[in-house]
Motif scaffolding. Structure first.
Motif, short mmCIF file in Angstrom:
data_model
loop_
_atom_site.label_atom_id
_atom_site.label_comp_id
_atom_site.label_asym_id
_atom_site.label_seq_id
_atom_site.Cartn_x
_atom_site.Cartn_y
_atom_site.Cartn_z
N GLN A 256 -15.62 23.99 25.24
CA GLN A 256 -15.24 23.60 23.94
C GLN A 256 -15.99 22.23 23.67
O GLN A 256 -16.35 22.22 22.67
N PHE A 257 -16.09 21.28 24.72
CA PHE A 257 -16.51 19.91 24.48
C PHE A 257 -17.82 19.91 25.31
O PHE A 257 -17.70 19.65 26.33
N ALA A 258 -18.94 19.99 24.81
CA ALA A 258 -20.24 19.95 25.52
C ALA A 258 -20.68 18.59 25.55
O ALA A 258 -20.52 17.67 24.64
N ARG A 259 -21.03 17.95 26.52
CA ARG A 259 -21.50 16.54 26.79
C ARG A 259 -22.82 16.68 26.20
O ARG A 259 -23.70 17.38 26.56
N LEU A 260 -22.93 15.42 25.55
CA LEU A 260 -24.25 15.26 24.74
C LEU A 260 -25.20 14.63 25.99
O LEU A 260 -24.60 14.01 26.81
N MET B 214 -21.04 5.21 28.31
CA MET B 214 -19.99 6.21 28.52
C MET B 214 -20.57 7.48 27.92
O MET B 214 -21.37 7.62 27.20
N PRO B 215 -20.16 8.43 28.75
CA PRO B 215 -20.40 9.97 28.26
C PRO B 215 -20.09 10.28 26.71
O PRO B 215 -18.74 9.88 26.41
N GLU B 216 -20.85 10.68 26.02
CA GLU B 216 -20.49 11.11 24.59
C GLU B 216 -20.31 12.77 24.63
O GLU B 216 -21.02 13.45 25.28
N TYR B 217 -19.20 13.17 24.08
CA TYR B 217 -19.01 14.72 23.68
C TYR B 217 -19.22 15.16 22.51
O TYR B 217 -18.73 14.40 21.42
#
Length: 150
Positions: free
Chosen positions: A89-93, A126-129
């Motif tokens: 659902q929420f892939a990490r960029l 920070m990781p972006e989703y």
């Protein structure tokens, strides 16, 4: 004697009479064990080998081989876990790693020499989703890549 007192006496007598009943009178079990009851309901006695064989045959028909490889692969692909749910659902960029070299230096209140070393920093703090549907499903192996230190 008035009505409330006579009512109390009658209820007390009924309660004491109920306590005088034995368990065997109330719930006779006839000397049967649970195994005897089960065998009787299964259709045979303890010495009846035919009914025992029929039970074993019925059980063996229900058993499936554990090593059925296509079925195992299908179950593994279908299995839901937290990683599959999040990454579908929420892939990490992408967040590229920067490999940096820290030169030898001294640190601390009392100058302590620190040798030079390499370290890895992510480009973004920070990781972006991505929102659902904005990206294709990521490669799970690429996401679980260990950080390499030199």
């Amino acid at each position: 004697m008035n009505f409330p007192n006579s009512l109390v006496v009658i209820l007390l007598a009924a309660a004491l009479t109920g306590c005088a009943t034995s368990k065997e009178e109330l719930m006779p079990h006839g000397g049967q064990t649970m195994q005897d009851i089960w065998r009787h309901s299964a259709g045979g006695d303890s010495g009846d080998n035919l009914s025992q064989q029929a039970l074993l045959d019925a059980r063996s028909d229900l058993r499936r081989p554990i090593g059925d490889q296509p079925m195992v692969e299908q179950r593994i692909q279908y299995t839901r876990n937290a990683a599959n749910e999040i990454y579908s659902q929420f892939a990490r960029l992408p967040n590229p790693d920067l490999v940096m070299y820290v030169f030898p230096h001294v640190a601390g209140g009392e100058p302590v020499p620190v040798p030079g070393y390499s370290t890895v920093f992510p480009l973004y703090t920070m990781p972006e989703y991505a929102m659902p549907g904005e990206m294709a499903i990521p490669d799970m192996n690429a996401l679980e890549r260990p950080i390499r230190r030199r």
